[in-house]
Scaffold this motif. Structure first.
Motif, PDB file in Angstrom:
ATOM      1  N   LEU A 168       0.834  -1.196   0.000  1.00  0.00           N
ATOM      2  CA  LEU A 168       0.000   0.000   0.000  1.00  0.00           C
ATOM      3  C   LEU A 168       0.868   1.245   0.000  1.00  0.00           C
ATOM      4  O   LEU A 168       2.014   1.224   0.463  1.00  0.00           O
ATOM      5  N   ASP A 169       0.316   2.311  -0.544  1.00  0.00           N
ATOM      6  CA  ASP A 169       1.001   3.594  -0.618  1.00  0.00           C
ATOM      7  C   ASP A 169       0.224   4.640   0.170  1.00  0.00           C
ATOM      8  O   ASP A 169      -1.012   4.703   0.078  1.00  0.00           O
ATOM      9  N   THR A 170       0.929   5.467   0.936  1.00  0.00           N
ATOM     10  CA  THR A 170       0.325   6.600   1.612  1.00  0.00           C
ATOM     11  C   THR A 170       0.843   7.879   0.959  1.00  0.00           C
ATOM     12  O   THR A 170       2.046   8.045   0.769  1.00  0.00           O
ATOM     13  N   TYR A 171      -0.079   8.765   0.607  1.00  0.00           N
ATOM     14  CA  TYR A 171       0.237   9.943  -0.199  1.00  0.00           C
ATOM     15  C   TYR A 171       0.236  11.227   0.623  1.00  0.00           C
ATOM     16  O   TYR A 171      -0.596  11.422   1.510  1.00  0.00           O
ATOM     17  N   ASP A 172       1.195  12.088   0.296  1.00  0.00           N
ATOM     18  CA  ASP A 172       1.208  13.479   0.744  1.00  0.00           C
ATOM     19  C   ASP A 172       1.120  14.310  -0.535  1.00  0.00           C
ATOM     20  O   ASP A 172       2.133  14.604  -1.171  1.00  0.00           O
ATOM     21  N   VAL A 173      -0.093  14.661  -0.945  1.00  0.00           N
ATOM     22  CA  VAL A 173      -0.279  15.302  -2.244  1.00  0.00           C
ATOM     23  C   VAL A 173       0.253  16.736  -2.258  1.00  0.00           C
ATOM     24  O   VAL A 173       0.511  17.289  -3.328  1.00  0.00           O
ATOM     25  N   LEU A 174       0.410  17.347  -1.094  1.00  0.00           N
ATOM     26  CA  LEU A 174       0.943  18.704  -1.050  1.00  0.00           C
ATOM     27  C   LEU A 174       2.412  18.727  -1.457  1.00  0.00           C
ATOM     28  O   LEU A 174       2.848  19.601  -2.221  1.00  0.00           O
ATOM     29  N   ARG A 175       3.188  17.751  -0.984  1.00  0.00           N
ATOM     30  CA  ARG A 175       4.622  17.692  -1.305  1.00  0.00           C
ATOM     31  C   ARG A 175       4.926  16.731  -2.451  1.00  0.00           C
ATOM     32  O   ARG A 175       6.075  16.597  -2.842  1.00  0.00           O
ATOM     33  N   GLN A 176       3.902  16.090  -2.990  1.00  0.00           N
ATOM     34  CA  GLN A 176       4.072  15.115  -4.075  1.00  0.00           C
ATOM     35  C   GLN A 176       4.943  13.944  -3.602  1.00  0.00           C
ATOM     36  O   GLN A 176       5.768  13.434  -4.341  1.00  0.00           O
ATOM     37  N   HIS A 177       4.723  13.540  -2.365  1.00  0.00           N
ATOM     38  CA  HIS A 177       5.466  12.437  -1.768  1.00  0.00           C
ATOM     39  C   HIS A 177       4.541  11.247  -1.537  1.00  0.00           C
ATOM     40  O   HIS A 177       3.330  11.396  -1.349  1.00  0.00           O
ATOM     41  N   VAL A 178       5.129  10.069  -1.541  1.00  0.00           N
ATOM     42  CA  VAL A 178       4.403   8.845  -1.235  1.00  0.00           C
ATOM     43  C   VAL A 178       5.361   7.922  -0.492  1.00  0.00           C
ATOM     44  O   VAL A 178       6.559   7.903  -0.773  1.00  0.00           O
ATOM     45  N   VAL A 179       4.831   7.187   0.471  1.00  0.00           N
ATOM     46  CA  VAL A 179       5.605   6.150   1.154  1.00  0.00           C
ATOM     47  C   VAL A 179       4.988   4.816   0.800  1.00  0.00           C
ATOM     48  O   VAL A 179       3.786   4.598   0.987  1.00  0.00           O
ATOM     49  N   SER A 180       5.809   3.918   0.255  1.00  0.00           N
ATOM     50  CA  SER A 180       5.355   2.563  -0.069  1.00  0.00           C
ATOM     51  C   SER A 180       5.590   1.659   1.130  1.00  0.00           C
ATOM     52  O   SER A 180       6.699   1.623   1.681  1.00  0.00           O
TER      53      SER A 180
END
Length: 247
Positions: free
Chosen positions: A169-181
């Protein structure tokens, strides 16, 4: 989560899954076939060469391969398959580190450009590739398409794979365009193993602009290494950028 600490000795030992996953023949075969074709009888440079998943079979095809890699444990695992004279490796990051010589092909597979967590670093990576290439040389990137369309308002996570013994699963931080897998491996006991890696996701259009800033032209984009059509439904892409030939 610094990259040097993520790709430690434990990660290097667990990385190789011969014959399955990304090491499966149906995954690895088309990758090596396409890269050998694009090298066009020249030498290749792999950014983030890792344990040599692609470099070893590519070198066995007769393509001279050099690598750049940040993680010493990953290189140590590579050395169980190929020595320094067969596949030379320069230790360093793929955005700034130089390898000796010039190449007809630089490649960066399996989403690894997203391990660079800022736009500036990703642009530097393109420029570093350009510095290593001969006129007419190519830079090939394999990258996933961010799954933001499946992220409803108020939700920050998507499950992209769910099978016996594994959830991704991926968690998104759309403000910084980051994702943690998040990779969760488990069995029928109460124990589970978690591996996490941070990324900065990149839209294909943004990737193309980075390429232009470094002097590349987009030559081709497909949905996979076998040349499937890239569409709005494609979950990943293989993009081939080219330095214009000398006039």
């Amino acid at each position: 989560m610094q990259q040097e600490k993520i790709w430690d000795a434990d990660a290097a030992q667990r990385y190789d899954t011969p014959g399955s996953g990304m090491f499966a023949p149906e995954v690895l075969g088309p990758t090596v076939d396409r890269l050998a074709e694009l090298a066009h009888h020249g030498a290749a440079l792999e950014f983030a060469i890792g344990t040599g998943r692609v470099a070893v079979p590519l070198a066995e095809r007769g393509v001279p391969v050099t690598g750049i890699e940040l993680s010493l444990p990953m290189v140590e695992q590579l050395r169980t398959k190929a020595d320094e004279s067969t596949i030379p490796v320069v230790i360093g990051d793929m955005a700034t580190t130089a390898a000796p010589g010039k190449y007809t092909l630089v490649y960066l597979v399996y989403n690894t450009i997203s391990n660079l967590l800022t736009q500036d670093e990703q642009v530097q990576c393109f420029r570093n590739a350009a510095r290593h290439l001969t006129p007419g040389g190519r830079f090939v990137i394999e990258l996933w398409v961010p799954e933001l369309r499946s992220l409803p308002p108020g939700r920050t996570a998507t499950v992209w794979q769910n099978e016996p013994g594994y959830i991704g699963l991926d968690t998104y931080d759309v403000l910084r365009q980051h994702v943690v897998s998040h990779h969760v491996h488990f069995d029928d006991t109460q124990q589970a193993r978690l591996f996490r890696s941070p990324h900065r996701y990149i839209w294909p259009a943004e990737l193309d602009l980075m390429a232009r800033l470094a002097g590349f032209e987009l030559e081709a984009r497909h949905a996979d290494w076998a040349g499937g059509e890239f569409t709005a439904e494609s979950r990943s892409h293989v993009s081939v950028y080219r330095i214009p030939p000398a006039s």
